[in-house]
Write a protein that holds these residues in place. Structure first.
Motif, PDB file in Angstrom:
ATOM      1  N   GLY A 134      20.248  -0.788   5.114  1.00 46.88           N
ATOM      2  CA  GLY A 134      21.617  -0.429   5.441  1.00 46.88           C
ATOM      3  C   GLY A 134      22.101  -1.172   6.669  1.00 46.88           C
ATOM      4  N   ARG A 135      23.408  -1.159   6.838  1.00 48.07           N
ATOM      5  CA  ARG A 135      24.044  -1.809   7.979  1.00 48.07           C
ATOM      6  C   ARG A 135      25.133  -0.878   8.522  1.00 48.07           C
ATOM      7  N   VAL A 136      25.079  -0.617   9.824  1.00 43.98           N
ATOM      8  CA  VAL A 136      26.137   0.140  10.495  1.00 43.98           C
ATOM      9  C   VAL A 136      26.669  -0.737  11.616  1.00 43.98           C
ATOM     10  N   VAL A 137      27.980  -0.917  11.631  1.00 46.77           N
ATOM     11  CA  VAL A 137      28.617  -1.749  12.656  1.00 46.77           C
ATOM     12  C   VAL A 137      29.726  -0.945  13.323  1.00 46.77           C
ATOM     13  N   PHE A 138      29.703  -0.924  14.647  1.00 47.18           N
ATOM     14  CA  PHE A 138      30.737  -0.261  15.425  1.00 47.18           C
ATOM     15  C   PHE A 138      31.647  -1.319  16.048  1.00 47.18           C
ATOM     16  N   LEU A 139      32.957  -1.152  15.896  1.00 52.34           N
ATOM     17  CA  LEU A 139      33.905  -2.042  16.563  1.00 52.34           C
ATOM     18  C   LEU A 139      34.195  -1.473  17.942  1.00 52.34           C
ATOM     19  N   SER A 140      33.560  -2.054  18.944  1.00 49.87           N
ATOM     20  CA  SER A 140      33.822  -1.676  20.322  1.00 49.87           C
ATOM     21  C   SER A 140      34.872  -2.643  20.877  1.00 49.87           C
ATOM     22  N   SER A 141      34.689  -3.135  22.080  1.00 53.96           N
ATOM     23  CA  SER A 141      35.674  -4.033  22.694  1.00 53.96           C
ATOM     24  C   SER A 141      35.110  -4.561  24.003  1.00 53.96           C
ATOM     25  N   GLU A 142      35.616  -5.704  24.440  1.00 56.44           N
ATOM     26  CA  GLU A 142      35.261  -6.164  25.776  1.00 56.44           C
ATOM     27  C   GLU A 142      35.742  -5.163  26.819  1.00 56.44           C
ATOM     28  N   SER A 165      26.016   3.441  19.398  1.00 56.13           N
ATOM     29  CA  SER A 165      25.434   2.361  18.609  1.00 56.13           C
ATOM     30  C   SER A 165      23.979   2.111  18.982  1.00 56.13           C
ATOM     31  N   ARG A 166      23.717   1.986  20.270  1.00 58.96           N
ATOM     32  CA  ARG A 166      22.346   1.722  20.699  1.00 58.96           C
ATOM     33  C   ARG A 166      21.428   2.907  20.391  1.00 58.96           C
ATOM     34  N   GLY A 167      21.924   4.115  20.637  1.00 54.56           N
ATOM     35  CA  GLY A 167      21.114   5.296  20.366  1.00 54.56           C
ATOM     36  C   GLY A 167      20.777   5.437  18.896  1.00 54.56           C
ATOM     37  N   LEU A 168      21.748   5.141  18.031  1.00 57.38           N
ATOM     38  CA  LEU A 168      21.497   5.237  16.591  1.00 57.38           C
ATOM     39  C   LEU A 168      20.535   4.148  16.139  1.00 57.38           C
ATOM     40  N   ALA A 169      20.650   2.957  16.712  1.00 59.72           N
ATOM     41  CA  ALA A 169      19.722   1.879  16.365  1.00 59.72           C
ATOM     42  C   ALA A 169      18.296   2.293  16.671  1.00 59.72           C
ATOM     43  N   GLU A 170      18.091   2.927  17.804  1.00 62.48           N
ATOM     44  CA  GLU A 170      16.741   3.365  18.164  1.00 62.48           C
ATOM     45  C   GLU A 170      16.281   4.518  17.262  1.00 62.48           C
ATOM     46  N   THR A 171      17.212   5.386  16.892  1.00 65.68           N
ATOM     47  CA  THR A 171      16.883   6.492  15.990  1.00 65.68           C
ATOM     48  C   THR A 171      16.399   5.974  14.642  1.00 65.68           C
ATOM     49  N   LEU A 172      16.979   4.855  14.190  1.00 63.56           N
ATOM     50  CA  LEU A 172      16.670   4.311  12.874  1.00 63.56           C
ATOM     51  C   LEU A 172      15.638   3.192  12.907  1.00 63.56           C
ATOM     52  N   ALA A 173      14.941   3.066  14.007  1.00 63.38           N
ATOM     53  CA  ALA A 173      13.933   2.006  14.138  1.00 63.38           C
ATOM     54  C   ALA A 173      12.915   2.062  13.000  1.00 63.38           C
ATOM     55  N   GLY A 174      12.674   0.922  12.380  1.00 61.70           N
ATOM     56  CA  GLY A 174      11.669   0.822  11.336  1.00 61.70           C
ATOM     57  C   GLY A 174      12.102   1.258   9.956  1.00 61.70           C
ATOM     58  N   THR A 175      13.372   1.623   9.801  1.00 60.62           N
ATOM     59  CA  THR A 175      13.849   2.121   8.502  1.00 60.62           C
ATOM     60  C   THR A 175      14.452   1.037   7.618  1.00 60.62           C
ATOM     61  N   ASN A 180      24.635  -2.195  15.013  1.00 60.62           N
ATOM     62  CA  ASN A 180      25.114  -3.084  16.053  1.00 60.62           C
ATOM     63  C   ASN A 180      26.563  -2.781  16.404  1.00 60.62           C
ATOM     64  N   ALA A 181      26.962  -3.266  17.561  1.00 60.08           N
ATOM     65  CA  ALA A 181      28.357  -3.155  17.987  1.00 60.08           C
ATOM     66  C   ALA A 181      28.937  -4.554  18.153  1.00 60.08           C
ATOM     67  N   VAL A 182      30.203  -4.684  17.864  1.00 58.88           N
ATOM     68  CA  VAL A 182      30.929  -5.944  18.055  1.00 58.88           C
ATOM     69  C   VAL A 182      31.991  -5.717  19.121  1.00 58.88           C
ATOM     70  N   LEU A 183      32.093  -6.658  20.050  1.00 58.42           N
ATOM     71  CA  LEU A 183      33.040  -6.542  21.157  1.00 58.42           C
ATOM     72  C   LEU A 183      34.102  -7.638  21.051  1.00 58.42           C
ATOM     73  N   PRO A 184      35.196  -7.357  20.354  1.00 59.08           N
ATOM     74  CA  PRO A 184      36.284  -8.341  20.329  1.00 59.08           C
ATOM     75  C   PRO A 184      36.965  -8.407  21.694  1.00 59.08           C
ATOM     76  N   GLY A 185      37.529  -9.556  21.983  1.00 61.07           N
ATOM     77  CA  GLY A 185      38.416  -9.680  23.136  1.00 61.07           C
ATOM     78  C   GLY A 185      39.841  -9.511  22.656  1.00 61.07           C
ATOM     79  N   THR A 249      19.541  -5.961  15.699  1.00 56.91           N
ATOM     80  CA  THR A 249      19.868  -4.537  15.731  1.00 56.91           C
ATOM     81  C   THR A 249      19.808  -4.029  17.168  1.00 56.91           C
ATOM     82  N   GLY A 250      20.575  -2.995  17.442  1.00 53.94           N
ATOM     83  CA  GLY A 250      20.647  -2.457  18.790  1.00 53.94           C
ATOM     84  C   GLY A 250      21.404  -3.351  19.746  1.00 53.94           C
ATOM     85  N   ALA A 251      22.175  -4.288  19.194  1.00 55.22           N
ATOM     86  CA  ALA A 251      22.842  -5.288  20.017  1.00 55.22           C
ATOM     87  C   ALA A 251      24.334  -5.033  20.132  1.00 55.22           C
TER      88      ALA A 251
END
Length: 264
Positions: A134-142, A165-175, A180-185, A249-251
């Motif tokens: 699976g893939r989960v992506v969060f749209l964050s921001s600069e 985002s980071r907490g969920l990445a660690e929760t799902l480690a190895g699955t 990840n989060a994306v930071l648009p400007g 992941t976790g980035a």
């Protein structure tokens, strides 16, 4: 590198315009079945029309639901019980001086920008983990790292998304599920474009002049010296949704035009 998402389903929240619509188009172009979402059926229908005109063979459906509410989220869950890719794009912004931001504003921004993403991720990521992909992506921001004084409540929500985002990445480690989060400007999305057009008219200048003035005054560290396009942001999201991004992941990945003065 050829990205193929054939056989995968993707949900993009808040995808009737701007960055969300560009992401939906990018995912559909890569072969995914895409679920578009907006608050009204009219907006959803218009978005579906746009995608079908560009990609006649696209596999797309639309769900009208206000995902900033629990009831709206349940509407989505009932109609689309599972997904392989979740893009938490829904968000609102509003320039407002700090001392004028009422309690209701803080709550509204948190509900729409943060809690909606938490609800969707909590529901869909469990199924992804069970299926081992699976893939989960969060749209964050600069703005998450460089809080804009003109809208501190917005910046607060984008910082919160990085934590989730980071907490969920660690929760799902190895699955087999990456998060990840994306930071648009500063990006020329529909909302930003309309906002700039209104300000330009009020000030008696062209939109191009206003954009240049905004960058010079509020984002002087921009290295590209222009607004990003919605497609440029969408490209990063499509990559993160791909098979090729399995080790990312976790980035928090930046599409900020170099606004953030950081090498990490």
């Amino acid at each position: 590198m050829h990205i193929s998402l054939n056989g995968k389903r993707a949900i993009v929240s808040g995808s009737t315009a701007g960055i969300g619509l560009a992401i939906a188009i990018g995912l559909a172009e890569a072969g995914a079945e895409v679920v578009l979402n907006g608050r009204t059926q009219a907006r959803v229908d218009e978005a579906l029309k746009v995608v079908r005109e560009r990609l006649p063979q696209a596999r797309i459906i639309g769900i009208a639901a206000d995902l900033g509410t629990q009831a709206g989220a349940q509407t989505l869950f009932d109609q689309v019980p599972h997904t392989d890719i979740l893009v938490n794009n829904l968000g609102i912004f509003e320039p407002k001086p700090f001392f004028e931001i009422e309690d209701e504003d803080w709550q509204r921004f948190f509900d729409v920008n943060v809690l909606n993403a938490v609800r969707l991720s909590r529901h869909y990521a469990q199924g992804m983990a069970g299926r081992k992909w699976g893939r989960v992506v969060f749209l964050s921001s600069e703005s998450a790292l460089q809080i804009p004084t003109e809208m501190i409540h917005y910046g607060m929500t984008k910082t919160a998304l990085l934590a989730v985002s980071r907490g969920l990445a660690e929760t799902l480690a190895g699955t087999g599920v990456t998060v990840n989060a994306v930071l648009p400007g500063p990006t020329r999305s529909e909302g930003v474009g309309d906002f700039f057009a209104k300000l330009a008219e009020e000030q008696g200048v062209s939109t191009a002049e206003l954009e240049a003035s905004f960058l010079a005054e509020h984002r002087p560290t921009s290295l590209i010296k222009r607004l990003a396009t919605v497609e440029e942001v969408a490209n990063m999201v499509v990559y993160l949704a791909s098979m090729q991004a399995s080790a990312t992941t976790g980035a928090a990945l930046r599409v900020d035009g170099g606004v953030l003065r950081s090498i990490a």
